[in-house]
Design a protein around this motif. Sequence first.
Motif, PDB file in Angstrom:
ATOM      1  N   TYR A  42       1.027  -1.749  -0.235  1.00 10.86           N
ATOM      2  CA  TYR A  42       0.008  -0.543   0.114  1.00 10.86           C
ATOM      3  C   TYR A  42       0.871   1.091  -0.102  1.00 10.86           C
ATOM      4  CZ  TYR A  42      -3.867  -3.201   1.589  1.00 10.86           C
ATOM      5  OH  TYR A  42      -4.581  -4.530   1.318  1.00 10.86           O
ATOM      6  N   GLY A  43       2.247   1.252  -0.166  1.00 15.65           N
ATOM      7  CA  GLY A  43       2.972   2.297  -0.500  1.00 15.65           C
ATOM      8  C   GLY A  43       2.828   2.672  -1.482  1.00 15.65           C
ATOM      9  N   HIS A  44       4.051   4.144  -0.999  1.00 16.90           N
ATOM     10  CA  HIS A  44       3.576   5.438  -2.805  1.00 16.90           C
ATOM     11  C   HIS A  44       5.288   5.394  -3.002  1.00 16.90           C
ATOM     12  CE1 HIS A  44      -0.141   5.803  -1.383  1.00 16.90           C
ATOM     13  NE2 HIS A  44      -0.486   5.854  -2.310  1.00 16.90           N
ATOM     14  N   VAL A  54      10.713   5.960  -1.646  1.00 11.81           N
ATOM     15  CA  VAL A  54       9.318   5.639  -1.050  1.00 11.81           C
ATOM     16  C   VAL A  54       9.429   6.244  -0.333  1.00 11.81           C
ATOM     17  CG1 VAL A  54       8.643   4.258   0.605  1.00 11.81           C
ATOM     18  CG2 VAL A  54      10.350   3.207  -0.444  1.00 11.81           C
ATOM     19  N   GLN A  55       7.948   7.074  -0.754  1.00 11.08           N
ATOM     20  CA  GLN A  55       6.907   8.446  -0.606  1.00 11.08           C
ATOM     21  C   GLN A  55       6.765   8.304   1.303  1.00 11.08           C
ATOM     22  OE1 GLN A  55       5.170  10.619  -2.943  1.00 11.08           O
ATOM     23  NE2 GLN A  55       4.390  12.340  -1.483  1.00 11.08           N
ATOM     24  N   SER A  56       6.076   6.862   1.025  1.00  8.11           N
ATOM     25  CA  SER A  56       5.046   6.806   2.406  1.00  8.11           C
ATOM     26  C   SER A  56       4.898   4.899   2.271  1.00  8.11           C
ATOM     27  CB  SER A  56       3.981   7.569   2.293  1.00  8.11           C
ATOM     28  OG  SER A  56       3.025   6.357   1.068  1.00  8.11           O
ATOM     29  N   ALA A  57       5.071   4.939   2.958  1.00  8.52           N
ATOM     30  CA  ALA A  57       5.107   3.011   3.213  1.00  8.52           C
ATOM     31  C   ALA A  57       3.989   2.897   4.748  1.00  8.52           C
ATOM     32  CB  ALA A  57       6.125   2.361   3.444  1.00  8.52           C
ATOM     33  N   THR A  58       3.049   1.967   4.568  1.00  8.52           N
ATOM     34  CA  THR A  58       2.551   0.861   5.628  1.00  8.52           C
ATOM     35  C   THR A  58       3.067   1.020   7.145  1.00  8.52           C
ATOM     36  OG1 THR A  58       0.484   0.107   5.900  1.00  8.52           O
ATOM     37  CG2 THR A  58       2.302  -1.348   5.179  1.00  8.52           C
ATOM     38  N   SER A  59       2.311   0.999   7.994  1.00 10.51           N
ATOM     39  CA  SER A  59       3.125   0.404   9.071  1.00 10.51           C
ATOM     40  C   SER A  59       3.256  -1.159   9.379  1.00 10.51           C
ATOM     41  CB  SER A  59       1.560   0.685  10.272  1.00 10.51           C
ATOM     42  OG  SER A  59       2.428  -0.823  11.039  1.00 10.51           O
ATOM     43  N   PRO A  60       5.222  -1.038   9.919  1.00  9.56           N
ATOM     44  CA  PRO A  60       5.318  -2.364   9.562  1.00  9.56           C
ATOM     45  C   PRO A  60       5.313  -3.343  10.274  1.00  9.56           C
ATOM     46  CG  PRO A  60       6.830  -0.712  10.290  1.00  9.56           C
ATOM     47  CD  PRO A  60       5.726  -0.012  10.390  1.00  9.56           C
ATOM     48  N   SER A  61       3.818  -3.502  10.961  1.00  4.59           N
ATOM     49  CA  SER A  61       2.944  -4.161  11.492  1.00  4.59           C
ATOM     50  C   SER A  61       2.048  -4.858  10.701  1.00  4.59           C
ATOM     51  CB  SER A  61       1.930  -3.680  12.675  1.00  4.59           C
ATOM     52  OG  SER A  61       1.415  -2.811  12.205  1.00  4.59           O
ATOM     53  N   LEU A  62       1.610  -4.277   9.291  1.00  6.08           N
ATOM     54  CA  LEU A  62       1.110  -5.064   8.503  1.00  6.08           C
ATOM     55  C   LEU A  62       2.139  -6.359   8.213  1.00  6.08           C
ATOM     56  CD1 LEU A  62      -1.284  -5.610   6.315  1.00  6.08           C
ATOM     57  CD2 LEU A  62      -0.200  -4.056   5.106  1.00  6.08           C
ATOM     58  N   CYS A  63       3.114  -5.810   7.525  1.00  4.27           N
ATOM     59  CA  CYS A  63       3.689  -6.949   6.899  1.00  4.27           C
ATOM     60  C   CYS A  63       4.544  -8.119   8.622  1.00  4.27           C
ATOM     61  CB  CYS A  63       5.293  -6.601   7.036  1.00  4.27           C
ATOM     62  SG  CYS A  63       4.951  -5.999   5.058  1.00  4.27           S
ATOM     63  N   TYR A  64       4.706  -8.275   9.428  1.00  4.95           N
ATOM     64  CA  TYR A  64       4.518  -8.600  10.740  1.00  4.95           C
ATOM     65  C   TYR A  64       3.590  -9.768  11.025  1.00  4.95           C
ATOM     66  CZ  TYR A  64       8.899  -5.595  12.318  1.00  4.95           C
ATOM     67  OH  TYR A  64       9.523  -4.324  12.555  1.00  4.95           O
ATOM     68  N   LEU A 129       0.525  -0.830  -4.121  1.00  2.25           N
ATOM     69  CA  LEU A 129       2.306  -0.269  -4.657  1.00  2.25           C
ATOM     70  C   LEU A 129       2.935  -0.046  -5.764  1.00  2.25           C
ATOM     71  CD1 LEU A 129       4.908   0.288  -3.614  1.00  2.25           C
ATOM     72  CD2 LEU A 129       5.341  -2.471  -3.616  1.00  2.25           C
ATOM     73  N   CYS A 130       2.328  -1.022  -6.994  1.00  2.00           N
ATOM     74  CA  CYS A 130       2.609  -1.224  -8.107  1.00  2.00           C
ATOM     75  C   CYS A 130       1.438   0.041  -9.152  1.00  2.00           C
ATOM     76  CB  CYS A 130       1.996  -2.125  -9.241  1.00  2.00           C
ATOM     77  SG  CYS A 130       3.597  -3.841  -8.476  1.00  2.00           S
ATOM     78  N   SER A 131       0.456   0.729  -8.860  1.00  2.00           N
ATOM     79  CA  SER A 131      -0.137   1.311  -9.302  1.00  2.00           C
ATOM     80  C   SER A 131       0.600   2.741  -9.190  1.00  2.00           C
ATOM     81  CB  SER A 131      -1.443   1.673  -9.052  1.00  2.00           C
ATOM     82  OG  SER A 131      -2.295   2.626  -8.931  1.00  2.00           O
ATOM     83  N   SER A 132       1.540   3.284  -8.123  1.00  2.60           N
ATOM     84  CA  SER A 132       2.322   4.498  -7.732  1.00  2.60           C
ATOM     85  C   SER A 132       3.560   4.176  -8.724  1.00  2.60           C
ATOM     86  CB  SER A 132       2.407   4.446  -6.280  1.00  2.60           C
ATOM     87  OG  SER A 132       3.207   5.564  -5.595  1.00  2.60           O
ATOM     88  N   VAL A 133       3.334   3.063  -8.391  1.00  2.00           N
ATOM     89  CA  VAL A 133       5.118   2.850  -8.913  1.00  2.00           C
ATOM     90  C   VAL A 133       4.801   3.263 -10.750  1.00  2.00           C
ATOM     91  CG1 VAL A 133       7.246   1.454 -10.424  1.00  2.00           C
ATOM     92  CG2 VAL A 133       6.505   1.040  -8.000  1.00  2.00           C
ATOM     93  N   THR A 134       3.641   2.578 -11.430  1.00  2.00           N
ATOM     94  CA  THR A 134       3.612   2.662 -13.217  1.00  2.00           C
ATOM     95  C   THR A 134       3.712   4.521 -13.195  1.00  2.00           C
ATOM     96  OG1 THR A 134       1.370   2.005 -12.433  1.00  2.00           O
ATOM     97  CG2 THR A 134       3.392   0.746 -13.536  1.00  2.00           C
ATOM     98  N   PRO A 138       8.875   7.324 -15.046  1.00  2.00           N
ATOM     99  CA  PRO A 138       8.851   7.278 -16.203  1.00  2.00           C
ATOM    100  C   PRO A 138       8.898   6.129 -17.185  1.00  2.00           C
ATOM    101  CG  PRO A 138      10.042   8.515 -15.831  1.00  2.00           C
ATOM    102  CD  PRO A 138       9.653   8.102 -14.754  1.00  2.00           C
ATOM    103  N   ASN A 139       8.496   6.068 -18.116  1.00  2.00           N
ATOM    104  CA  ASN A 139       9.375   4.895 -19.277  1.00  2.00           C
ATOM    105  C   ASN A 139       9.350   3.027 -19.011  1.00  2.00           C
ATOM    106  OD1 ASN A 139       9.854   7.241 -21.046  1.00  2.00           O
ATOM    107  ND2 ASN A 139      11.825   7.434 -19.592  1.00  2.00           N
ATOM    108  N   ILE A 140       8.207   3.072 -17.630  1.00  2.00           N
ATOM    109  CA  ILE A 140       7.632   1.668 -17.444  1.00  2.00           C
ATOM    110  C   ILE A 140       6.302   1.271 -17.399  1.00  2.00           C
ATOM    111  CG2 ILE A 140       9.874   1.478 -16.323  1.00  2.00           C
ATOM    112  CD1 ILE A 140       7.493   1.742 -14.125  1.00  2.00           C
ATOM    113  N   THR A 141       6.052   0.168 -17.958  1.00  2.00           N
ATOM    114  CA  THR A 141       4.450   0.423 -18.035  1.00  2.00           C
ATOM    115  C   THR A 141       4.338  -0.546 -17.211  1.00  2.00           C
ATOM    116  OG1 THR A 141       4.890  -1.821 -19.889  1.00  2.00           O
ATOM    117  CG2 THR A 141       4.774   0.960 -21.069  1.00  2.00           C
TER     118      THR A 141
END
Length: 229
Positions: A42-44, A54-64, A129-134, A138-141
């Motif tokens: 869910y990051g940006h 990485v502009q923003s990331a979710t709480s580490p507890s989610l991955c934990y 995350l992938c929506s934010s990346v693409t 630039p220049n990636i699909t």
Amino acid sequence: MALTALLVLELSLYAGCFCCGIVTAASITILQGNFGGRCILYGHVNYSANLIGVQSATSPSLCYFISAISVIVAVVCFSLTLYWLYAFCIDGDMSRERIWMSVIVGLCGAFLFFLLITGCMLKIGRDSLCSSVTSTVPNITSCEEAQTKSWSSPLKGERFYNRLLKAETAVWVNFFFWLIIGALAVFHRHRSSASKAGGFAGPAGALFGETHGTAEETEPFVNRHARPQ
């Protein structure tokens, strides 16, 4: 023979669930380490000076939470596998009581619930995350192409997408295996109930409807001599 084959299948499923749990936990843990302990689900991201950050990331507890569920499932599967291997090789006792089948059904319900939640978290978090990346880089699909780009230090994004995809795939495979285990447990439970309904435990050897009695007890009523008046 059929019961042994079903038990071997069940043990194989436990082993598969153990491997899936380890793969998920390891992938998420390594991914967190590559991103400085942050959970990028869910990051940006941002893009500057030809570097992805990485502009923003979710709480580490989610991955934990995802890792913890995977580890718990793996430990339970490993314990069940060892128990039944011990019972088969050492004790030679393969019988399972109805209460044991009820416990397995309960475990299946709990694990299916948490695995479903975990799989949805990984799926939706990865898509976000992938929506934010693409949309930012630039220049990636596709998100997979971002693995070939340079990331700002100390981030290591060379295989972030592959690890997220591997973790998600392992969770859904684990979910499918527990569905089969649950179906086998219900089958064994129903079979045990049918066996008890068709017989009763009386004297020695009086299982599954096998009764033993004297000739007088087993003589048909119609053939008995009438009592003298």
